[in-house]
Each structure stands twice: as C-alpha cells, then as structure tokens.
Write a protein that holds these residues in place. Structure first.
Motif, PDB file in Angstrom:
ATOM      1  N   PHE A   1      -5.155  -1.150   9.675  1.00 11.03           N
ATOM      2  CA  PHE A   1      -4.005  -1.947   9.251  1.00 11.03           C
ATOM      3  C   PHE A   1      -3.926  -3.307   9.960  1.00 11.03           C
ATOM      4  CE2 PHE A   1       0.757  -2.286   8.495  1.00 11.03           C
ATOM      5  CZ  PHE A   1       0.616  -2.518   7.137  1.00 11.03           C
ATOM      6  N   PRO A   2      -4.183  -3.382  11.255  1.00 12.60           N
ATOM      7  CA  PRO A   2      -4.161  -4.711  11.891  1.00 12.60           C
ATOM      8  C   PRO A   2      -5.192  -5.669  11.282  1.00 12.60           C
ATOM      9  CG  PRO A   2      -4.061  -2.997  13.556  1.00 12.60           C
ATOM     10  CD  PRO A   2      -4.386  -2.319  12.257  1.00 12.60           C
TER      11      PRO A   2
ATOM     12  N   GLY B   1       1.760 -10.065   5.830  1.00 19.30           N
ATOM     13  CA  GLY B   1       3.003  -9.608   5.210  1.00 19.30           C
ATOM     14  C   GLY B   1       2.876  -8.347   4.392  1.00 19.30           C
ATOM     15  N   ILE B   2       1.655  -7.831   4.232  1.00 15.95           N
ATOM     16  CA  ILE B   2       1.499  -6.612   3.448  1.00 15.95           C
ATOM     17  C   ILE B   2       2.204  -5.454   4.144  1.00 15.95           C
ATOM     18  CG2 ILE B   2      -0.657  -5.814   4.521  1.00 15.95           C
ATOM     19  CD1 ILE B   2      -1.607  -4.998   1.705  1.00 15.95           C
TER      20      ILE B   2
ATOM     21  N   LEU C   1       0.840  -1.187   0.000  1.00 17.29           N
ATOM     22  CA  LEU C   1       0.000   0.000   0.000  1.00 17.29           C
ATOM     23  C   LEU C   1       0.877   1.239   0.000  1.00 17.29           C
ATOM     24  CD1 LEU C   1      -2.496  -1.033   2.841  1.00 17.29           C
ATOM     25  CD2 LEU C   1      -2.719  -1.480   0.384  1.00 17.29           C
ATOM     26  N   LEU C   2       0.322   2.330  -0.495  1.00 13.15           N
ATOM     27  CA  LEU C   2       1.091   3.567  -0.597  1.00 13.15           C
ATOM     28  C   LEU C   2       0.249   4.749  -0.141  1.00 13.15           C
ATOM     29  CD1 LEU C   2       3.679   5.067  -1.694  1.00 13.15           C
ATOM     30  CD2 LEU C   2       2.471   5.253  -3.880  1.00 13.15           C
ATOM     31  N   PHE C   3       0.887   5.651   0.572  1.00 15.80           N
ATOM     32  CA  PHE C   3       0.303   6.967   0.834  1.00 15.80           C
ATOM     33  C   PHE C   3       1.389   7.998   0.567  1.00 15.80           C
ATOM     34  CE2 PHE C   3      -0.310  10.729   3.449  1.00 15.80           C
ATOM     35  CZ  PHE C   3      -1.618  11.071   3.144  1.00 15.80           C
ATOM     36  N   ILE C   4       1.031   9.088  -0.127  1.00 17.54           N
ATOM     37  CA  ILE C   4       1.968  10.170  -0.402  1.00 17.54           C
ATOM     38  C   ILE C   4       1.324  11.478   0.033  1.00 17.54           C
ATOM     39  CG2 ILE C   4       3.192  11.473  -2.187  1.00 17.54           C
ATOM     40  CD1 ILE C   4       3.488   8.918  -3.763  1.00 17.54           C
ATOM     41  N   GLY C   5       2.021  12.249   0.841  1.00  9.31           N
ATOM     42  CA  GLY C   5       1.504  13.540   1.286  1.00  9.31           C
ATOM     43  C   GLY C   5       2.360  14.116   2.393  1.00  9.31           C
ATOM     44  N   ASN C   6       2.118  15.367   2.705  1.00  5.47           N
ATOM     45  CA  ASN C   6       2.839  16.027   3.787  1.00  5.47           C
ATOM     46  C   ASN C   6       2.319  15.524   5.132  1.00  5.47           C
ATOM     47  OD1 ASN C   6       2.873  18.368   5.906  1.00  5.47           O
ATOM     48  ND2 ASN C   6       4.521  18.840   4.491  1.00  5.47           N
ATOM     49  N   MET C   7       3.236  15.111   5.989  1.00  2.00           N
ATOM     50  CA  MET C   7       2.869  14.575   7.305  1.00  2.00           C
ATOM     51  C   MET C   7       3.690  15.248   8.401  1.00  2.00           C
ATOM     52  SD  MET C   7       2.661  10.564   6.134  1.00  2.00           S
ATOM     53  CE  MET C   7       4.024  10.771   4.975  1.00  2.00           C
TER      54      MET C   7
ATOM     55  N   LYS D   1       6.324   7.832  15.345  1.00  2.87           N
ATOM     56  CA  LYS D   1       6.102   6.643  16.183  1.00  2.87           C
ATOM     57  C   LYS D   1       5.730   5.427  15.334  1.00  2.87           C
ATOM     58  CE  LYS D   1       4.453   9.328  20.161  1.00  2.87           C
ATOM     59  NZ  LYS D   1       3.266   9.668  20.994  1.00  2.87           N
ATOM     60  N   LEU D   2       5.109   5.662  14.196  1.00  3.00           N
ATOM     61  CA  LEU D   2       4.677   4.547  13.351  1.00  3.00           C
ATOM     62  C   LEU D   2       5.852   3.790  12.752  1.00  3.00           C
ATOM     63  CD1 LEU D   2       1.700   6.231  11.435  1.00  3.00           C
ATOM     64  CD2 LEU D   2       1.665   5.035  13.638  1.00  3.00           C
ATOM     65  N   GLY D   3       7.006   4.443  12.707  1.00  7.84           N
ATOM     66  CA  GLY D   3       8.183   3.806  12.129  1.00  7.84           C
ATOM     67  C   GLY D   3       8.668   2.601  12.909  1.00  7.84           C
ATOM     68  N   ASP D   4       8.155   2.414  14.129  1.00  5.14           N
ATOM     69  CA  ASP D   4       8.547   1.246  14.922  1.00  5.14           C
ATOM     70  C   ASP D   4       7.921  -0.038  14.392  1.00  5.14           C
ATOM     71  OD1 ASP D   4       9.961   2.928  16.598  1.00  5.14           O
ATOM     72  OD2 ASP D   4       8.294   3.194  18.000  1.00  5.14           O
ATOM     73  N   ASN D   5       6.881   0.111  13.579  1.00  5.78           N
ATOM     74  CA  ASN D   5       6.207  -1.048  13.002  1.00  5.78           C
ATOM     75  C   ASN D   5       7.007  -1.545  11.794  1.00  5.78           C
ATOM     76  OD1 ASN D   5       4.458  -2.820  11.573  1.00  5.78           O
ATOM     77  ND2 ASN D   5       2.658  -1.761  12.385  1.00  5.78           N
ATOM     78  N   PRO D   6       7.486  -2.805  11.805  1.00  5.52           N
ATOM     79  CA  PRO D   6       8.309  -3.307  10.688  1.00  5.52           C
ATOM     80  C   PRO D   6       7.565  -3.380   9.360  1.00  5.52           C
ATOM     81  CG  PRO D   6       7.691  -5.096  12.169  1.00  5.52           C
ATOM     82  CD  PRO D   6       7.273  -3.829  12.840  1.00  5.52           C
ATOM     83  N   GLN D   7       6.224  -3.322   9.398  1.00  7.71           N
ATOM     84  CA  GLN D   7       5.439  -3.376   8.161  1.00  7.71           C
ATOM     85  C   GLN D   7       5.220  -1.997   7.548  1.00  7.71           C
ATOM     86  OE1 GLN D   7       5.830  -6.969   8.541  1.00  7.71           O
ATOM     87  NE2 GLN D   7       4.297  -6.596   6.961  1.00  7.71           N
ATOM     88  N   ILE D   8       5.739  -0.963   8.218  1.00  5.31           N
ATOM     89  CA  ILE D   8       5.523   0.412   7.748  1.00  5.31           C
ATOM     90  C   ILE D   8       6.874   1.061   7.473  1.00  5.31           C
ATOM     91  CG2 ILE D   8       4.611   2.686   8.355  1.00  5.31           C
ATOM     92  CD1 ILE D   8       2.577   1.281  10.133  1.00  5.31           C
ATOM     93  N   GLU D   9       7.009   1.675   6.321  1.00  3.37           N
ATOM     94  CA  GLU D   9       8.243   2.376   5.940  1.00  3.37           C
ATOM     95  C   GLU D   9       7.983   3.875   5.862  1.00  3.37           C
ATOM     96  OE1 GLU D   9      10.744   0.596   2.749  1.00  3.37           O
ATOM     97  OE2 GLU D   9       9.031  -0.757   2.492  1.00  3.37           O
TER      98      GLU D   9
END
Length: 788
Positions: free
Chosen positions: A639-640, A648-649, A614-620, A664-672
């Motif tokens: 997401f869960p 594995g997505i 999945l992809l999201f693009i935007g200012n955060m 904080k979301l970067g701690d999730n290995p499924q999120i880049e």
C-alpha cells in the motif's frame, strides 16, 4: 444514582439466598437506569467466568432445577434475558457459589413473573390457579367501564373465529390477546353456543365483532362451519377461546401461507399452562391414533424450532385460506359435535395436494379442554376415530406404527424423503467466508432437492441464537444449536438408524466424527458417509510454511497421505475443484465428485471513471488466518508503494474484523474498516479494483469468483490464480507476493488503464458464467448425493 460499591444494590457479595430478599434488591436495581457501562461489562465477564468454573459444574443439579423453574414454573425467560439481567447486576463470582446464583436466578424469574401478564402455572393445581387469576380479571372488567373495541374492516386479511361455551374468564383473556397481538386488517367472528355464565355480559362489552348467538349448544364443529359462512377474510383462523396469542403469531401465519406454494394450513407451537409443549405439530399413526409432537418437553429445543410439513396442526390455532375451506366443504359433520374434525380436514388437504405447515415462530398458551362443551371427550374421540380411519385408508396405509422409535420419522407428513446429518464447523453463513458460502449453497440445494436435513455445528455451536440462525439457511433445516462436540455421541446414539446419509465437511471434523462414530456403531451399522474435503488443508499449511520459512515443506507428502486417509469410512468424496480431485485421486480409489462455487452474474453498471478505491471483502476475525495475513502484508508492504503511484487512493475492508492486527490498520486515514454489511452490491459497484493478495490458502478462492460476478476486476496472488486455473492478464492480473513492487505495479496498472480494466472485467464474467453457474452446481450436488 452514583456508582458506589457501598450501596446495598452493589453489595453482591452479600446477596441473600432468600428469594424474597433477593426480589427486593433486584427491584431496586431495576429501578435505576443510570448504570455504569463498565459495571455492566464486569458483571457479564464475571458471569462468564463463573459458568466455566468448577463450582458452577458441581452445582449443575441445582442449576438444572433452576432452569426448569425459569422455563416452566414462572415465566419463559430466554438466555438473552438472563444475560441482560446479569449485565445490570455486578455479580462477584469469587464470593458467590452456584447455589447462591441459583437462588438469584430463581428470584429474578419470580420477580419478572409478578410483573408480567403472561404467567405460567405448574403442578396439579395449575388450571385451578390459572382460572382463579382470570376469574379475578373478569370480575374487574365487568365492574369497570372498559370495552373491547375491534376495528371493523370491509375486506379483512384474516377472520379470527372463536366458538364459545361458557368460560367467560378464558374468553376475556383470549380477546385481550387478540387486541394486543394482532396487527393489520382483521375481523373477529364469535359463535356463542348458548353459554349460561357471564359470557353474555362479556359480549355486551365487545364492539366491532360479528357475533352469532345460538339458542342451543350446537357443538364446536357446526359452530365453526356456521362462523366460516359469515367470515369475510382472505384467511380463516380457528382459535380456541381458552388460548392466548403470544407474539405476532397471526401475521406470521399469513406470511407462511403467502410465502410458499401449495400451503393449505398453518399451525404453530402450543404451550401448556406450565410453559411446556402441548404440541409442535401433530402426527397420525397407521391405526388412526394421534400424537402431539414434543408434549411436555421444553419448547425451544432444536427439535421444535424448524418449519415442517406435518400431518396436522391442532384446531386450537389453525389458519387456512377461507376459499379453500369452503371448497373442501368445511369440517365434515360426521365428526360433530367435536374431535378429529381438524385432523380429518388436514388429511383432506394432503390428499388434495396441499401441505400443512408447522411454524415454530407461532405460539399460543392453551388451557386445554377449557372450551370443552361438557361432552365426554374420551368417548367422542373413540367414536370419531373409527370414522376417521374409514375416511382415509390410503393415507393411513402409508403411516408408521405407533411406536416411540418411530416418532422422529413420523414428525414429518412424508417419510419418503432422505434424511441427512450435515456436520460442519458452524452454521455456514455466507459472511464467514473460508468455504462457508459453498457449504451454505450445498445446504440450501439439499433442501430444494427435498432432503430432510439436520445441521450439526460441531465446533461453534453457540454462535447463533434462534433469532439469527436462519438468516441465510432454510428454516426447514433442523439446527442442533448448543450441542457441539460433547453431545455428538449422544446425538448419534439417540438417532441410530434415523439418517440415510451423513455429510461431513473438513478433515478435523471427519477425524472427530470417525472417533465418535466408531464408539457408537462399532464395526457394523455405520450410515453411508459423504466426506466433503472442501480443500486439501495440507496444501495450505505447506504454502504457509513456505511463506514464513522460505523453505519447501518436506512433510507435505506425509501430511497429504494422513489427511486423505481420514476417508476410509467414506462412501463418496466431494472436492471443490478438478485440481483437488486429481490430488485426492492419487491416494483414494473411491468415487470422487466435484462441487465448486455457485455464482449468479450480477455485474454493476457503474462506469470506470465513476469508481474509486480498492476493495477487499472477507472474514478478518482471526490473527494468522489467510485473509488477515494477506491484508496485513498488503497494507505494510504494498500500500505505501501504491500511494506513491496513486496519491489519495483508499482501501475499504468489508467483513467482520475482530482480529487485533486488522483493528490496528484502522489508524490509517486511507483505510476504512467497514465491518459486516447486509448488502455488498454498493461496495462492488463503487470500487475500481478488488485485491486478493493471499499468500497461503486451500481450495478455490470464493472471493475472486464473487468479485468477478459483480464485474469488479481483480489483482490476485499467483497462488490464487493457480487454484482458479485462470490466465494472468486475461481474467485477472497476477503478482508474486514475494514481490511487493510488482504487486503495486499490477494494482496501479489495472486501476489506471480503462481498456485493460474493461477487458479483464468481461473475460472474468465469461469465466464465472461458464464455471460457476447455479444450475450447473445444483446438478453437481444432485448427482453426488444421488450416487451416495
């Protein structure tokens, strides 16, 4: 060296105010490259605190002197260089006042000037001191075995033409600057007008240049024409021998000529010996007199930092295509021996349909009149001005009278173009999202339509510097960096009757502009105003209220009335969609135009089975913003559930992400967390589904238009689907953000069903093509601004 606070290099609370003692301490610090990163950060934070303190403000007069000294008396020292230096010195602001810091900055400038080949001089003895320095360098050179070796080129890109008459010390500095600053294939052509000083000895030490030695002083003009006849380059650069090239100015001039159509000549920023401007392009008045724009001003003010088509640029640095110079017969001999020859030539370029471009990234240091051939400059200028007026009656008939009030308009070669003041929160770079891609498009379109645009970033005036500001906006736009809200009134006063139109985007900016303009213009004399609603913010706020409270906003109608009432002074309103136009029309009886998103189709070819994630693009960047809220909600609630369906997505988040909640979301290995990217195409090409779970927002979602234009299908919230006017199940899949299970189901469905994925992709592409074509949006911008 150990990071020891007892070391005298760290004892900043005891830094002396005496510049000489400071220079000694700074030298010691600069010699140490093993600095502790934490100390660097502390130094910068301390400086930021000091800049906002009352002690700094009361020391403003001293700092103004310090700034002038930094910029003009010793060495050009840009802000980033100062910050870099302060990063390397622990500055304890609690024990240093503004006066001490002033002394510190001055000492830093003096120190850097001592070690620099480029040194500025000021005062009545500036030329004397400059000459003394370079006389010494000439003597050292002539007593050494050094030679100036220029590589010979059979087909050079540029022929650099120097005309000499004595002043060998200045010629040496010029030649050395060519060797150190010019890249690519070039040749040097030198015409010596029978110099009687050390010039001959100097030229005997020059290899690889074409040298013409006249047996008499034939004057500057005839020498230039003679040198041009032997030049072999594609471009001919006239460069005064009393000038020193700064930066890679020659290559930049070539780039300017080759980038634009119909450019006949290019010049740049000419600095006097004290670092101030001699000119930033020059203008011609209707009586044939001339003026160097910006003379004696600071060279990095916004007025001098954008590209312009000007009447002419000084022959101290003037690049022209050699074939064009020959075609127009070179410099007109009627102006021999010198003065007005380049002015006349540039006007002949204009009269033949060419432009003369001032490019601010080009710069030289100029002694001024150092290459004078002993003639009476004033009498020659007076005589040649008469010939100049006789040569160009029609062109001069279109020029303005020589008045200070006319300088701003006269800085452009043409006064026929409309002038627009463009006010937005910030420089509208596309990567900010939140309506700024659309603002960026409008700004770019206005310049294409020929408007002369001044961009005024009202609320974030310091985000950019001159190295980044023109990343995705035209470099012909004048950008008023570092001005902001505090200086808007001053700007409007100084440019009363200058702008034909004022364009104001977003309600908070319109409210502030109206307050300031009311004080400046009173009841009469207001310019014509276009208000770009961008979005009706009250609708977004109402949606946000409903999300967090579960209730309808009872104040919505009242808030919409208050927001739309801001346009009382507007002559025209622009909205982002027909729906927003209809809402606005309920409260505003004036003319309303729609300008939506402009989008080129760029569908990527990657097949369904070759895509993943999945992809999201935007200012955060900001907690509480629609983008941050939507992603945090999606990751926590949807997401869960999606991982249970599609183990594995992974989810890629692209865009600046300074929000603490996003980090904080970067701690999730499924999120880049991937940050801002120069190119988005690889991400659109690799992902299978784009998510847009926005819970509150106004306007029309640019992110969906962009994803669809790349051929990436979208799962979006009902709110965004309603704003778009698209159909669920056709151009995108839709789910209610109150129902995480449904949102996860829609994502899994689109992710797994290739036939559905393909049909949604194709339908969305067709919709973007019909609604967002660039040509259509450009026509909408043109129609709206023509109506104002």
């Amino acid at each position: 060296m150990a990071n020891d606070d007892k070391d005298p290099r760290w004892a900043t609370e005891n830094l002396p105010d005496d510049p000489e003692q400071l220079k000694h301490i700074i030298r010691l610090i600069l010699e140490d490259d093993s600095r502790n990163a934490q100390k660097c950060e502390e130094a910068l934070n301390a400086m930021k605190s000091l800049l906002s303190s009352w002690r700094w403000r009361v020391g403003n007069a001293v700092m103004s002197f310090a700034e002038r000294t930094l910029r003009r008396k010793s060495v050009r020292l840009a802000t980033d260089h100062i910050i870099d230096l302060l990063n390397r010195i622990a500055l304890n602001h609690r024990k240093r006042d503004a006066f001490g810091v002033s002394a510190f900055l001055l000492a830093s400038a003096f120190l850097l000037a001592e070690g620099s080949d480029l040194q500025f001089f000021s005062g009545k003895d500036a030329k004397k001191n400059y000459t003394k320095k370079h006389r010494g360098l000439l003597e050292e050179f002539l007593q050494s075995d050094e030679r100036l070796i220029f590589k010979e080129a059979d087909s050079p890109d540029v022929s650099i033409l120097l005309v000499l008459y004595n002043r060998a010390e200045l010629t040496l500095a010029c030649l050395r600057s060519i060797l150190s600053m010019v890249r690519g294939g070039y040749e040097v052509v030198i015409v010596d007008n029978d110099s009687t000083d050390e010039t001959e000895r100097l030229l005997e030490r020059v290899d690889g240049a074409t040298i013409i030695r006249n047996d008499e002083n034939k004057g500057f003009l005839l020498a230039c024409n003679a040198g041009a006849k032997v030049a072999k380059g594609k471009y001919l650069l006239f460069l005064n021998n009393d000038a020193v090239l700064l930066d890679d100015s020659v290559s930049k001039a070539v780039q300017v000529i080759e980038q634009g159509d119909g450019i006949g000549a290019v010049g740049g920023k000419i600095l006097l010996l004290d670092g101030s401007l001699q000119e930033a392009g020059s203008l011609v008045w209707n009586d044939g007199s001339c003026l160097g724009y910006g003379r004696c001003d600071l060279p990095d003010k916004p007025e001098y930092m954008f590209r312009r088509d000007v009447d002419y640029c000084s022959g101290a640095f003037l690049m022209v295509p050699l074939a064009l110079f020959d075609e127009l017969g070179g410099f007109d001999p009627v102006f021999a021996p010198a003065y007005y020859e380049e002015t006349d030539f540039c006007l002949r370029l204009h009269e033949n349909g060419y432009k003369v471009i001032y490019e601010p990234s080009i710069s030289i240091l100029h002694y001024e009149f150092g290459s004078s051939q002993g003639n009476d400059a004033t009498s020659l200028q007076k005589r040649n001005r008469k010939a100049f007026v006789a040569n160009h009656p029609e062109y001069l008939g279109r020029k303005l009278k020589p008045m200070e009030a006319n300088i701003l308009k006269a800085r452009f070669a043409s006064q026929d173009q409309k002038k627009i003041l463009y006010i937005d929160d910030r420089v509208p770079h596309c990567h900010f999202g939140s309506g700024f891609p659309r603002s960026n498009f409008i700004l770019n379109t206005l310049t294409e339509l020929g408007y002369q645009v001044t961009l005024y970033p009202l609320n974030f005036p310091n985000e950019d510097d001159w190295n980044t500001v023109y990343g995705d906006i035209p470099d012909t736009v004048e950008v008023m960096l570092h001005q902001g809200r505090k200086k808007l009134g001053e700007h409007l006063k100084s440019r009363r009757n200058y702008y034909d139109l004022v364009f104001v985007s977003r309600p908070h900016n319109m409210e502030f502009f109206s307050q300031v303009a009311g004080k400046v213009f009173g009841h009469d004399g207001w310019p014509r105003i276009i208000y770009d609603a961008e979005a009706i913010f009250s609708l977004r706020d109402a949606a946000k209220y409903a999300v967090f409270s579960g209730k309808k906003d009872e104040e919505l109608e009242k808030n919409i009335i208050a927001e739309t009432s801001l346009v009382d002074k507007a002559d025209l309103v622009i909205t982002v969609s027909p729906g927003e136009r209809n809402t606005f029309a309920r409260y505003y009886s004036g003319e309303i135009h729609v300008v939506g998103h402009a989008m080129e189709l760029n569908p990527t070819d990657t097949a369904f089975n070759d895509r993943q994630g999945l992809l999201f693009i935007g200012n955060m960047d900001y907690n509480g913003s629609p983008n941050v809220d939507s992603i945090v909600w999606f990751v926590h609630e949807v997401f869960p559930l999606l991982l249970d369906k599609l183990p594995g997505i992974h989810l890629k988040l692209v865009g600046t992400n300074e929000s603490s909640e996003i980090q904080k979301l970067g701690d999730n290995p499924q999120i880049e967390l991937l940050g801002r990217q120069e190119s988005l195409e690889p991400f659109y090409s690799a992902a299978r589904v784009f998510i847009a779970p926005t819970r509150y927002a106004g306007g029309v979602p640019y992110k969906i238009h962009e994803a669809a234009s790349y051929g990436l299908p979208v799962v979006a919230s009902e709110l965004l689907c309603e704003q778009l006017g698209w159909k669920s199940g056709e151009e995108l899949l839709v789910a209610n953000v109150q129902d995480p299970v449904k949102f996860a189901d829609q994502c899994a469905r689109l992710y797994s069903d290739e036939a559905l994925w393909q049909s949604v992709r194709e339908a969305a592409l067709r919709r973007v093509e019909s609604e967002c074509s660039v040509s259509k949006m450009k026509k909408m911008v043109e129609t709206a601004f023509d109506s104002a």
